[in-house]
Design a protein around this motif. Sequence first.
Motif, PDB file in Angstrom:
ATOM      1  N   GLY B  19       1.729 -12.565  12.234  1.00 30.34           N
ATOM      2  CA  GLY B  19       0.723 -11.606  11.771  1.00 30.34           C
ATOM      3  C   GLY B  19      -0.643 -11.859  12.382  1.00 30.34           C
ATOM      4  N   VAL B  20      -0.631 -12.196  13.657  1.00 34.10           N
ATOM      5  CA  VAL B  20      -1.902 -12.422  14.341  1.00 34.10           C
ATOM      6  C   VAL B  20      -2.693 -11.122  14.353  1.00 34.10           C
ATOM      7  CG1 VAL B  20      -2.881 -12.821  16.635  1.00 34.10           C
ATOM      8  CG2 VAL B  20      -1.095 -14.330  15.749  1.00 34.10           C
ATOM      9  N   HIS B  21      -4.007 -11.243  14.187  1.00 31.89           N
ATOM     10  CA  HIS B  21      -4.847 -10.046  14.111  1.00 31.89           C
ATOM     11  C   HIS B  21      -5.583  -9.717  15.384  1.00 31.89           C
ATOM     12  CE1 HIS B  21      -4.836 -10.399   9.536  1.00 31.89           C
ATOM     13  NE2 HIS B  21      -4.165  -9.325   9.884  1.00 31.89           N
ATOM     14  N   VAL B  22      -5.909 -10.716  16.158  1.00 36.48           N
ATOM     15  CA  VAL B  22      -6.595 -10.429  17.408  1.00 36.48           C
ATOM     16  C   VAL B  22      -5.957 -11.240  18.517  1.00 36.48           C
ATOM     17  CG1 VAL B  22      -8.767 -10.562  18.696  1.00 36.48           C
ATOM     18  CG2 VAL B  22      -8.790  -9.884  16.300  1.00 36.48           C
ATOM     19  N   VAL B  23      -5.547 -10.529  19.545  1.00 37.93           N
ATOM     20  CA  VAL B  23      -4.996 -11.168  20.730  1.00 37.93           C
ATOM     21  C   VAL B  23      -5.898 -10.792  21.894  1.00 37.93           C
ATOM     22  CG1 VAL B  23      -3.066 -11.261  22.322  1.00 37.93           C
ATOM     23  CG2 VAL B  23      -2.657 -11.009  19.872  1.00 37.93           C
ATOM     24  N   SER B  24      -6.222 -11.776  22.690  1.00 44.35           N
ATOM     25  CA  SER B  24      -7.070 -11.468  23.840  1.00 44.35           C
ATOM     26  C   SER B  24      -6.516 -12.249  25.010  1.00 44.35           C
ATOM     27  CB  SER B  24      -8.495 -11.894  23.521  1.00 44.35           C
ATOM     28  OG  SER B  24      -9.297 -11.751  24.655  1.00 44.35           O
ATOM     29  N   ALA B  25      -6.150 -11.575  26.075  1.00 38.44           N
ATOM     30  CA  ALA B  25      -5.505 -12.307  27.158  1.00 38.44           C
ATOM     31  C   ALA B  25      -5.764 -11.673  28.494  1.00 38.44           C
ATOM     32  CB  ALA B  25      -4.008 -12.378  26.904  1.00 38.44           C
ATOM     33  N   TYR B  26      -5.630 -12.499  29.509  1.00 37.36           N
ATOM     34  CA  TYR B  26      -5.791 -12.078  30.892  1.00 37.36           C
ATOM     35  C   TYR B  26      -4.503 -12.475  31.625  1.00 37.36           C
ATOM     36  CZ  TYR B  26      -8.055 -11.290  35.362  1.00 37.36           C
ATOM     37  OH  TYR B  26      -8.401 -10.808  36.590  1.00 37.36           O
ATOM     38  N   PRO B  27      -3.980 -11.599  32.434  1.00 36.74           N
ATOM     39  CA  PRO B  27      -2.655 -11.897  33.009  1.00 36.74           C
ATOM     40  C   PRO B  27      -2.692 -12.970  34.079  1.00 36.74           C
ATOM     41  CG  PRO B  27      -3.522  -9.847  33.908  1.00 36.74           C
ATOM     42  CD  PRO B  27      -4.490 -10.290  32.857  1.00 36.74           C
ATOM     43  N   ILE B  28      -1.684 -13.845  34.047  1.00 36.74           N
ATOM     44  CA  ILE B  28      -1.452 -14.794  35.142  1.00 36.74           C
ATOM     45  C   ILE B  28       0.012 -15.160  35.084  1.00 36.74           C
ATOM     46  CG2 ILE B  28      -2.252 -16.706  33.666  1.00 36.74           C
ATOM     47  CD1 ILE B  28      -3.108 -18.129  36.284  1.00 36.74           C
ATOM     48  N   THR B  29       0.637 -15.075  36.259  1.00 35.54           N
ATOM     49  CA  THR B  29       2.022 -15.500  36.324  1.00 35.54           C
ATOM     50  C   THR B  29       2.067 -16.985  36.015  1.00 35.54           C
ATOM     51  OG1 THR B  29       2.280 -13.927  38.113  1.00 35.54           O
ATOM     52  CG2 THR B  29       4.045 -15.546  37.828  1.00 35.54           C
ATOM     53  N   PRO B  30       2.984 -17.440  35.241  1.00 35.57           N
ATOM     54  CA  PRO B  30       4.125 -16.807  34.550  1.00 35.57           C
ATOM     55  C   PRO B  30       3.921 -16.576  33.063  1.00 35.57           C
ATOM     56  CG  PRO B  30       4.498 -19.138  34.788  1.00 35.57           C
ATOM     57  CD  PRO B  30       3.077 -18.892  35.201  1.00 35.57           C
ATOM     58  N   GLN B  31       2.658 -16.295  32.700  1.00 33.85           N
ATOM     59  CA  GLN B  31       2.386 -16.050  31.279  1.00 33.85           C
ATOM     60  C   GLN B  31       2.602 -14.585  30.949  1.00 33.85           C
ATOM     61  OE1 GLN B  31      -0.354 -13.911  31.259  1.00 33.85           O
ATOM     62  NE2 GLN B  31      -1.938 -14.641  29.882  1.00 33.85           N
ATOM     63  N   THR B  32       2.623 -13.765  31.984  1.00 31.16           N
ATOM     64  CA  THR B  32       2.532 -12.327  31.795  1.00 31.16           C
ATOM     65  C   THR B  32       3.528 -11.759  30.804  1.00 31.16           C
ATOM     66  OG1 THR B  32       3.823 -12.233  33.844  1.00 31.16           O
ATOM     67  CG2 THR B  32       1.470 -11.746  34.003  1.00 31.16           C
ATOM     68  N   HIS B  33       4.729 -12.285  30.801  1.00 31.04           N
ATOM     69  CA  HIS B  33       5.712 -11.694  29.909  1.00 31.04           C
ATOM     70  C   HIS B  33       5.345 -11.886  28.445  1.00 31.04           C
ATOM     71  CE1 HIS B  33       9.168 -11.565  33.089  1.00 31.04           C
ATOM     72  NE2 HIS B  33       8.078 -10.924  33.469  1.00 31.04           N
ATOM     73  N   ILE B  34       4.621 -12.906  28.183  1.00 37.18           N
ATOM     74  CA  ILE B  34       4.205 -13.128  26.786  1.00 37.18           C
ATOM     75  C   ILE B  34       3.299 -11.990  26.350  1.00 37.18           C
ATOM     76  CG2 ILE B  34       3.016 -14.624  25.173  1.00 37.18           C
ATOM     77  CD1 ILE B  34       3.641 -16.987  26.968  1.00 37.18           C
ATOM     78  N   VAL B  35       2.273 -11.774  27.130  1.00 39.49           N
ATOM     79  CA  VAL B  35       1.273 -10.798  26.687  1.00 39.49           C
ATOM     80  C   VAL B  35       1.778  -9.379  26.830  1.00 39.49           C
ATOM     81  CG1 VAL B  35      -0.630 -12.374  27.048  1.00 39.49           C
ATOM     82  CG2 VAL B  35       0.046 -10.883  28.902  1.00 39.49           C
ATOM     83  N   GLU B  36       2.668  -9.157  27.795  1.00 39.06           N
ATOM     84  CA  GLU B  36       3.212  -7.804  27.916  1.00 39.06           C
ATOM     85  C   GLU B  36       4.024  -7.453  26.677  1.00 39.06           C
ATOM     86  OE1 GLU B  36       5.329  -7.980  31.561  1.00 39.06           O
ATOM     87  OE2 GLU B  36       3.488  -7.945  32.792  1.00 39.06           O
ATOM     88  N   ASP B  40       3.306  -4.537  23.890  1.00 40.23           N
ATOM     89  CA  ASP B  40       4.302  -3.583  23.391  1.00 40.23           C
ATOM     90  C   ASP B  40       4.279  -3.552  21.868  1.00 40.23           C
ATOM     91  OD1 ASP B  40       6.844  -4.180  25.933  1.00 40.23           O
ATOM     92  OD2 ASP B  40       5.250  -2.656  25.775  1.00 40.23           O
ATOM     93  N   PHE B  41       4.305  -4.718  21.279  1.00 39.76           N
ATOM     94  CA  PHE B  41       4.322  -4.785  19.815  1.00 39.76           C
ATOM     95  C   PHE B  41       3.125  -4.042  19.234  1.00 39.76           C
ATOM     96  CE2 PHE B  41       7.956  -7.075  19.722  1.00 39.76           C
ATOM     97  CZ  PHE B  41       7.918  -8.455  19.899  1.00 39.76           C
ATOM     98  N   CYS B  42       1.967  -4.280  19.843  1.00 42.04           N
ATOM     99  CA  CYS B  42       0.758  -3.635  19.317  1.00 42.04           C
ATOM    100  C   CYS B  42       0.846  -2.133  19.478  1.00 42.04           C
ATOM    101  CB  CYS B  42      -0.483  -4.155  20.039  1.00 42.04           C
ATOM    102  SG  CYS B  42      -0.843  -5.867  19.663  1.00 42.04           S
ATOM    103  N   ALA B  43       1.317  -1.716  20.641  1.00 42.31           N
ATOM    104  CA  ALA B  43       1.399  -0.276  20.887  1.00 42.31           C
ATOM    105  C   ALA B  43       2.390   0.386  19.945  1.00 42.31           C
ATOM    106  CB  ALA B  43       1.788  -0.030  22.338  1.00 42.31           C
ATOM    107  N   GLU B  44       3.505  -0.333  19.654  1.00 42.93           N
ATOM    108  CA  GLU B  44       4.523   0.237  18.762  1.00 42.93           C
ATOM    109  C   GLU B  44       4.112   0.200  17.313  1.00 42.93           C
ATOM    110  OE1 GLU B  44       7.737  -2.388  19.337  1.00 42.93           O
ATOM    111  OE2 GLU B  44       7.977  -1.888  21.462  1.00 42.93           O
ATOM    112  N   GLY B  45       3.084  -0.576  17.039  1.00 43.56           N
ATOM    113  CA  GLY B  45       2.716  -0.733  15.644  1.00 43.56           C
ATOM    114  C   GLY B  45       3.458  -1.856  14.964  1.00 43.56           C
TER     115      GLY B  45
END
Lengths: 294, 394, 678
Positions: B19-36, B40-45
């Motif tokens: 139930g994290v409320h704020v996520v803030s991230a910048y992409p870098i391989t190989p972290q990208t899949h985490i934030v992507e 998705d979760f945020c966009a889906e609600g």
Amino acid sequence: MELDVVDREYMYSGHVACPGCGAAIAMRFVLKALEEKTVMVIPACCWSIIAGSYPQCALQIPAIHTAFETGGAVASGVRAALDVKGDTETTVITWAGDGGTFDIGFQALSGAVERNEDFLYVCYDNEAYMNTGVQRSSSTPYGAWTTTTPSREWKKMRKKNIVEALVAHRIPYAATASIAYPEDLVAKVKKARAIKGSRFIHIFASCPTGWRMPSEMSIKIARMAVQTNIFPLYEVEGGVRYTINLNPRGYLVKEYFHLQGRFKHLTESDLDTIQQMVNEDWELLQRRAMAMSA
Amino acid sequence: MRKVLEGSHAVAEAVRLAGVHVVSAYPITPQTHIVERIADFCAEGAMNARFLRVESEHSALAALIGASSMGVRTFTATSSQGLALMHELLHWTSGARLPIVMADVNRALAPGWNIWCDQTDSLSQRDTGWIQLYCETGQETLDTTLLAFRLAESVNLPVMVVLDAFFLSHTYEPVDIPDQEAVDAFLPPFRPRIALSTAAPCALSQMAPQNVYMEMRYSIQQAMEEALGRFEEFDAQFDELFGRRYGAVEAVCCEDADIVLATSGTITGTARQVVEELRAEGQKVGLLKIKLFRPFPAALVREVLGPVRKVAVIDRNFSFGATGIFAQELRAALYSLPRRPVVLGFIAGLGGRDVTENVVREIYCRARDNLDSPPTDPRGEAVWVGLSEVSDGA
Amino acid sequence: MPYKDLKAVPLFIARSHLTTEANKTGAWRFLRPRYDEKTAPCCVACPAGEDIGRIQMLASQGLFKEAWETVLIENPFPGVCGRICGHPCEAVCNRRRFDEAVAVHTIERFLADTASRYELKPHLERLLPKKERIAVAGAGPSGLAAAYFLALLGYGCDVYEAGPEPGGILRWGVPSYRLPPGVVREEIARIEEQGVRIHCGNSVGEEFLGRTASTCDGVFVACGAWEPGPASQSVETDSGSGRGLGTGTASRDAHSNLRRRSDGSGLTVPGEDMPGIEDGLELLRKVAAGNAPALEGPVAVIGGGYAAIEAARCVVRLGAKALLVYIRGREDMPASKEGIAMALEEGVEVLDRTTPVNIEAQGGEFLITLRAAQTADSGSGPAAPAALRVGRIFMAGAVGPPAGMPTQTFGGGRGDAAGQWMLPPEGDEGVMRLNYGVLVMTEVGARLVEPRDPAAPAAEGPPSAARGLSGDPGRPPAAPAVFRGDLANASRSLAHAVASGKEAAMALDLLLREGPGAVRSGLKRCAVGPGRSLSFEAYMNGPRSRRSSKVVRYGEINTDYFHFSPRLTQPRLLKAERVRSFAEIDLKISASIAMRQAERCFNCGTCNQCDNCRLFCPDLAVVRDQSPWGRSIDYDYCKGCGICVVECPRNAMTLEEGGEPPPPNCPLPSVADGEESL
């Protein structure tokens, strides 16, 4: 002069600003316009110190001191947290000096503005890294002495135009303001407060210590900067509509420069050059304003 | 619910469940899949969170400092260069005692550009006051992330959940995703001890002069010390609820071992295999997996390794001018024992070079056969395994 | 729940829980600001010492009654002064260096008009009634002013006036197109309301002075000398001593006697004694009395002073053509520039650089022989006609002596055939020269002397012996008396008259209450700035007494806070309308114009509560409270930056050395030496 603002104060005496500090005056007026429901982010700048050291604080609103380059980013996070909690009323304001805005903090500011984060960013500009001892920033004006542009090496680059840089982001609201025109300043902050999205106000805040002038001249010199068109008062809405708030008489710049020790090395010929530059910039602004007026 | 997940996605699921409320991230391989996945979760609600797509890692952590100061649960993820860029703010976060959780995908630091597994990025941040937890499997990654929030909020220290680039982040494994109710039983809603409010204004992180700064620093250490015990406690609670626990360290066949291999991350999985085989061959070998690196579980380490004759540390990292970092830490922890093992350091797998069973075996053999006593030459403290001859092409 | 609340771990972080108010940053200070109201140059120039800056401030705020009362505490004649004063205040107004001087004069009239319109009763501070009675000789502006101030001080006052009505020059010497008699009556009535009794038809002469010891406790002699007639004679005095007699200075330049002065200048024209040739002032008196003669054809008015100009303007209104003959250039005329300009607009023809050398009567007319006067720049301008044929002649020569000349006017009360007041010479014990008069104390007393034959040669020996005291020991001593003495001062005005009356009232009060030793210092205490004017409010220990006497210069005004704004153009009757009657020429202005004009005043040295000091203080060290300026400086926090002082637009603050807060009732700095002239 009766200001049409809340007469309440939102800061305390006993803060450790230099006598005559323009930044302290700027803060006082801005807080009056913002009132209690405000969270302030303060990246490294004079106000990091002015606000007092542990366990004191000179402000009556909550404040987060943060690292130098993080003004725009921390504010984004604060805003996100408030939004998630359902609070869209509280104003988030970043209160930064010119260093933390024009230079090291520019990335975060640009990023936040590009994302149109809903916050107000106020840069109080004393035209150098004053807190660390008067070193040059990209806001230092052409002609100025600083400790890193001493003697012959006085700054020969023009002052960066931060407002125009942000206007290029199509920022919803950007404006200049001056401590010598408090009604205008307060009105602009109030106007900005009511707008959603990113808002930027660039305040001219004299620094008697760094500019090498007597402390009692802070307001007068700020007024002169406006009256000579060195620091015009204007607003840009939506990155498109320009409004020049004051058309001063356009006094010659010489007296402004003569009153400050940081300019005392300039020759008459230098001052002529500067006068031309000021005229040029003013004319450019007027052309923009005419082409894209409200 | 059991799914086959990438390590990255295991992290993302945990973040969602927390139930994290704020996520803030910048992409870098190989972290990208985490934030992507989180995006998705945020966009889906599926997550009620604000996702800030900041313009750099430094700003990512800065944004979380802002958000966390307002008293909400926060998360970010990064790797290598990004982590290095955050360095200033890593110190800041712990100094501000903000319970931010970050996933770091262990990746090599440039130059040359190398996106593959290497532990130097996280370990070189070991002084920044973050709790560091190293993961071996996808399941462990998910579980550790949940535990990280619990621990962080309990002691007001930030927690770094570390997983290997590609070997863990991009490797699919079967993972049990707990359901929300069970997670809520383990991880209560965030009750922040630091939360700015306009109703009771104060300032955070102002100037702290000589007379108070040291005390503030000591307070961090006190929290770190407390974290040792609390980790165990939460680990046990997690076990109660989910039937899994990992321990600050895991000792495998160490009771009667002559030589113990000390590992972390995915190398542990390979080492388990090798140790099993060696044992089958009659070798008295054990394995110590180190999970909790900060605070360093010195007592546990002494307990396990004290009676042992030799320890062969496999470091997928290096501290230049010194030795591998796990080796250093172990040596330091064991130093005060009146009877202590010989600690032999082996450097392997930097920049994503595969640490195969053969490599592990080779390390064991060298430890057993060649290195009977502590090397007299300090340069022998770290043995680089499997280096080829190269010319610098001048 | 499988988890339990654990003990909170230590969390000692940089988090504030106190304000910065514990830092008394006032300790940083090495300069300190202070509220320090100073004196505006206009007040110094005003002989009545009116608190002009404050008057404008109140008027600009719409507080007309308060503004009017601020005038009244220094000057009982706002309606009169607002019409006929020469406004020396405007000549030194700091605003004139910015754009144009403030219209003080017009605003003063507006205040009086407003008070009249709404029948306002002023609230004036008065002292409790005293037992002493003061007699005033002469109900002209000077005597009435003295009576007014004496009444406020609590004295019973009797004013003795030879004429049928009070007012003196105000009633008889200023035509109604400049000063309607109703205004004069109203302002005199207000003086009477303070308890002053005016006894008309009572001339004051020797016998009166002789009675004073038993009838009153003090005397103010303010007879005025504007009613001389050819029978009066001059008295020579030593050129250097400047001793003289009390006379009405308002009439100084109205004095119509042409007498040979000691330097030989002045005019005596053969034939001037012929019947039908009248005195210019006499014409004004007749007009004022409603007995204006019918005039037609050309009428000559000889002279260039106030009386000449006004006589000429009356001539025009009476239907005749006025020809003004003046010996020197137009620019040298002692009359005011405005008066001359108005006269020209009304059709008065000026023949300057022309002197009459002979007058003959010819069949009901007069023939005046003229000659071009010799001046340094003779030759410029049209040549004077050789002769002038006119129906009437009025002699209204300018007699105001050039600056530096001893004064020589004189005069007795009306009806007093040959009385001349003579004062004991300077240096005599019991004689004290004041700014506007001479105080003669009881021990010496004043004496009258017999008229001196002007043809007699100058007496030998020290003047005092020759024409001082009569030496008759049988005469009883008089009560202490102030005589309106004329110092060697070229300018005489209504305002000076008021000033002299005020000074006399204060001098007598000091003498009677505290004795001779207190007079000079008591008056000095009330001086406005470095000048001669005195403030009654200061005398009454009002707030003005605490004001610094330093005069604010233009350079000390922060003009950033002011915008150019034009001074009003005085609305007037159209030129054609003016000469049709004696109706007042200057018209009323509206309240809104008055307020806007009053706003132009810088209020030099006076705090008008603009709040700049408080708004711009970086340390929030200026707080609002109940002190006189509505705010005070919190010296616990004031760092002495000085912004408040610079941003005070009107120099009502001072930044001075010293870190300590100023002591309570901080003594005011004295005026520095070498104050430059205004």
